[in-house]
Enzyme design. Sequence first.
Site, PDB file in Angstrom:
ATOM      1  N   ARG A  49       0.859  -1.142  -0.114  1.00  0.00           N
ATOM      2  CA  ARG A  49       0.048   0.117   0.034  1.00  0.00           C
ATOM      3  C   ARG A  49       0.747   1.428  -0.136  1.00  0.00           C
ATOM      4  O   ARG A  49       1.992   1.257   0.906  1.00  0.00           O
ATOM      5  CB  ARG A  49      -1.064   0.240   1.306  1.00  0.00           C
ATOM      6  N   SER A 151      -8.485   0.457   0.380  1.00  0.00           N
ATOM      7  CA  SER A 151      -9.549   0.354   1.493  1.00  0.00           C
ATOM      8  C   SER A 151     -10.027   1.892   1.901  1.00  0.00           C
ATOM      9  O   SER A 151     -10.469   2.539   1.024  1.00  0.00           O
ATOM     10  CB  SER A 151      -8.989  -0.288   2.728  1.00  0.00           C
ATOM     11  N   ASP A 307     -16.989   1.083   4.293  1.00  0.00           N
ATOM     12  CA  ASP A 307     -15.904   1.827   3.704  1.00  0.00           C
ATOM     13  C   ASP A 307     -15.656   1.415   2.356  1.00  0.00           C
ATOM     14  O   ASP A 307     -16.383   1.006   1.816  1.00  0.00           O
ATOM     15  CB  ASP A 307     -14.601   1.421   4.554  1.00  0.00           C
ATOM     16  N   ASP A 309     -14.192   0.165   0.081  1.00  0.00           N
ATOM     17  CA  ASP A 309     -14.016  -1.228  -0.406  1.00  0.00           C
ATOM     18  C   ASP A 309     -14.881  -2.258   0.126  1.00  0.00           C
ATOM     19  O   ASP A 309     -15.056  -3.332   0.091  1.00  0.00           O
ATOM     20  CB  ASP A 309     -12.352  -1.719  -0.652  1.00  0.00           C
ATOM     21  N   ASP A 311     -15.181  -3.580   3.123  1.00  0.00           N
ATOM     22  CA  ASP A 311     -14.927  -4.922   3.943  1.00  0.00           C
ATOM     23  C   ASP A 311     -14.900  -4.457   5.626  1.00  0.00           C
ATOM     24  O   ASP A 311     -14.828  -5.157   6.202  1.00  0.00           O
ATOM     25  CB  ASP A 311     -13.534  -5.280   3.694  1.00  0.00           C
ATOM     26  N   ARG A 312     -15.348  -3.042   5.545  1.00  0.00           N
ATOM     27  CA  ARG A 312     -15.476  -2.670   7.224  1.00  0.00           C
ATOM     28  C   ARG A 312     -16.984  -1.753   7.189  1.00  0.00           C
ATOM     29  O   ARG A 312     -17.492  -1.475   6.268  1.00  0.00           O
ATOM     30  CB  ARG A 312     -14.274  -1.798   7.495  1.00  0.00           C
ATOM     31  N   GLU A 409     -11.825  -7.421  14.405  1.00  0.00           N
ATOM     32  CA  GLU A 409     -10.630  -6.452  14.859  1.00  0.00           C
ATOM     33  C   GLU A 409     -11.343  -5.051  15.286  1.00  0.00           C
ATOM     34  O   GLU A 409     -12.232  -4.667  14.789  1.00  0.00           O
ATOM     35  CB  GLU A 409      -9.631  -6.503  13.639  1.00  0.00           C
ATOM     36  N   SER A 411     -10.585  -1.990  14.569  1.00  0.00           N
ATOM     37  CA  SER A 411     -10.885  -0.856  13.589  1.00  0.00           C
ATOM     38  C   SER A 411     -12.196  -1.444  12.621  1.00  0.00           C
ATOM     39  O   SER A 411     -12.003  -1.313  11.561  1.00  0.00           O
ATOM     40  CB  SER A 411      -9.623  -0.681  12.919  1.00  0.00           C
ATOM     41  N   LYS A 423     -12.291  -9.922   6.663  1.00  0.00           N
ATOM     42  CA  LYS A 423     -13.326  -8.981   6.929  1.00  0.00           C
ATOM     43  C   LYS A 423     -14.403  -8.821   6.006  1.00  0.00           C
ATOM     44  O   LYS A 423     -14.082  -8.662   4.854  1.00  0.00           O
ATOM     45  CB  LYS A 423     -13.008  -8.109   7.632  1.00  0.00           C
TER      46      LYS A 423
END
Length: 597
Positions: A49, A151, A307, A309, A311-312, A409, A411, A423
Amino acid sequence: SMIYYIILSPDETNPQTRAQIESLVKAGHVEELRRRLCSRMSFGTAGLRAAMGAGFARINDLTIIQSTQGMYKYLAKFFPDLGSRGLVVGYDTRAQETCGCSSERLARLTAAVMLCKDVPVYLFSTYVPTPFVPYAVKKLGAAAGIMVTASHNPKEDNGYKVYWNNGAQISSPHDKEILRCIEESVEPWPDSWNEKLPDSSALRSDPLQEICHLYMEELSSLCFHRYTNRTSLKFVHSSFHGVGHRYVQQAFKVFGFPQPIPVPEQKDPDPNFSTVSCPNPEEGESVLELSLQLAEKEGARVVVATDPDADRLAVAEQYDKCKWKVFTGNELAALLGWWMLYNWKETHPEVTEFKKVYMLATTVSSKILQTIARTEGFHFEETLPGFKWIGNKICDLTKMGHEVIFSFEESIGFLCGSMVPDKDGVSAAVVVAEMAAYLENKNLTLNQQLKNIYETYGYHISKTSYVICNDPPTVKRIFSRLRNFGGENLYPILCGGYNIVQVRDATTGYDNNQPDQKSVLPVTKSSQMVTFTLQNGIVATLRTSGTEPKIKYYTEFCAPPGESDISSLEEELKRVTAALVEEFLEPDKNNLIPRSV
């Protein structure tokens, strides 16, 4: 400076990134050239990243081609049947005009590298949530998967996330070996630049419809109370200018819900993330402003935000007419952990012991699941920070015949069930909606249920935040000072006036609480992480982020059930957290930038 320019130019066919290097050379910016050209990206907690732009330390056409050539080299050695298994490639909606770089273009170049070596590629024809890539790897039996995404990072960034054939993100030793192969594959092959190859190659297929269908079908296994989903409860969804809108709408349909109301300004992809100060829903109320305003206007009590992408997941709930409770990752995990256990028990009435049932969390996350596990009799295990550790642990436990019913997690990364070893904000969003509808049926809000959980198992109060440090030597100095605080190899013995009773250093592998003084967590020399346990029971961790220039800090107070004076516990935690930052990070002396949002 000219030498730097010559190094990059032979293979640099993107005129925009080439122009960036030329202008830096002309202006004599040697330091900036050194930063961009004298180091290579390495695999952090979520793959490669970095900012998009010219240079080996940045994400651009060339570095993505080199990374994929290295991937090919490693996979070809590891999988004799790579030519029949193939590779999955997905991407998010990021793009940057100044360097002609977009996630879609980088995904097509990734595909081209593999296709020119006769490796079949399952390249999604449009943007997808990150969890769709590991899900596709497992369903299609692919050798690996690559997701081009950064992300929730700032708009300047992009990334390259690698999944192994088990669907989990790569961990050691694969990451080190792939990096070695990348370094041996820096000269682009002639067809690696052929962005149009995926359109003409017979080896390229589009897995979108099949994977979407299979995912939504399997998602229904997390739907336990369809009857409460015909609810009067309204939901608002924000996709934060990213991929989430169409997939979350579909997921709600699968569960029999009316469609969530989308935040119109944020439902379509926008690589500039125009309406938010930063594209990270974890930052809370300040970045959820449009969602909360819309919810008030529409009379929706619950807001879910994925978010960019998907995944959260962030969740907010209205109370007292127009006040909002934005749940922390730890609070949402308490609710989802309770919910997944409750439904597991309901669907397995004949089971009286939970020897095969597991929940997982990263070590910097709340210990609430551990507390529930001790009371209820299921297993709880901890991993290092980063969902790649959880994903690989899920694969190991599943092989041994165990069932992982929830992982998280702090976050705001959650996984309900174990459909995919990563996730997943899409499934978490609709599971939260069903939990809210079920509780509404019992005249309870999410927040009231959270209090019920804490009253049953004991309050777990936590604080999580960060400071920004753009100077790696300073970070090194801070952690070196911690390790030699009272003399050589002597860690601090006090924090905020309390004795420190345990020190665990995941970077060096030291733990003074173990008989051999060795930590039971794997040693991670490439990142910094030290955990202190204080005599009053507060657990505090300082660590560097694996994806951003941040030093993160985490503190938690676990009170026994029945402890009701919460405000004094909160005060004490606040005081100790402030002392932790002041005494151990010395923000003023080290020019650390406090969290601004």
